[in-house]
Design a protein around this motif. Structure first.
Motif: not given
Length: 230
Positions: A125-128, A141-142, A162-163, A167-168
């Motif tokens: 879950n480090g990358y979305e 989007p973010i 990033s949220n 990272q997004v």
């Protein structure tokens, strides 16, 4: 027409509308109005996922992992209120996957503010990675736009940000579509090729509706959805 008859007619119409608000839920295999209601079926998990602040009522229904929908009545305010979705966990590194593809078909309202999107998780879950297949209303989007790309069977505007927790990467389709297929492994390999992530382990591939507002009550339906990997 008498005033009494007008009032009675209005009451009947209001009641009929309220009973029609969730047309598929009453006959569905499963339904829930719990914010975090979930149901496991066929190796997938279907979730109501009303996680945002200021949310209104929302009812999710499902006949299977592939066929589900929601009635949502979220106020016309900013911020994501919910992400009702169906999810399948992959649990393999990108390089270990021969294929990772998905198909979808949705029916959606022409008002409100939302997008129909994949939410894909990798690297614990480090990358979305979000794939917006369509969008409606004031949503965005973010992060900032990095480039445009044609990958995975679609053309996108690609955003990175990033949220605060991870990272997004957001792939915003350049034209709305309500059905199609996407080569998710190709998207992941594209991210790797840019050095934005390594050979990460894939987590869940989620698909559903990220809803910001649906004032008055709107219906969102996934007619079919599946993920194939090997």
């Amino acid at each position: 027409m008498s005033r009494t008859w007008k009032i009675a007619t209005a009451v009947v119409a209001t009641l009929a509308a309220s009973f029609a608000a969730v047309p598929s839920a009453s006959a569905a295999t499963w339904q829930s109005s719990d914010k975090f209601g979930s149901w496991s079926n066929g190796g997938y998990t279907v979730r109501n996922d009303v996680w945002g602040g200021g949310a209104g009522p929302q009812t999710i229904w499902a006949n299977s992992y592939s066929n589900f929908g929601v009635w949502a009545n979220h106020p016309n305010t900013g911020g994501v209120k919910s992400y009702p979705h169906s999810a399948k966990n992959i649990g393999k590194r990108i390089s270990a996957l021969g294929t990772l593809t998905s198909n979808f078909n949705v029916s959606r309202p022409g008002s409100g503010a939302y997008e129909t999107a994949y939410d894909i998780w990798a690297g614990n879950n480090g990358y979305e990675i979000m794939l917006w297949m369509n969008k409606q209303g004031a949503v965005g989007p973010i992060g900032s736009k990095q480039t445009s790309a044609s990958v995975g069977g679609h053309s996108w505007d690609v955003y990175k940000g990033s949220n605060g927790s991870n990272q997004v990467f957001s792939f915003i389709r350049t034209g709305n579509t309500n059905s199609g297929s996407v080569d998710i492994k190709a998207v992941m390999n594209w991210l790797k090729s840019r050095g934005w992530m390594g050979d990460e382990t894939m987590g869940e591939v989620q698909f559903g509706f990220e809803i910001t507002s649906s004032s008055g009550g709107l219906n969102f339906t996934t007619n079919s959805y599946s993920v194939t990997s090997n």
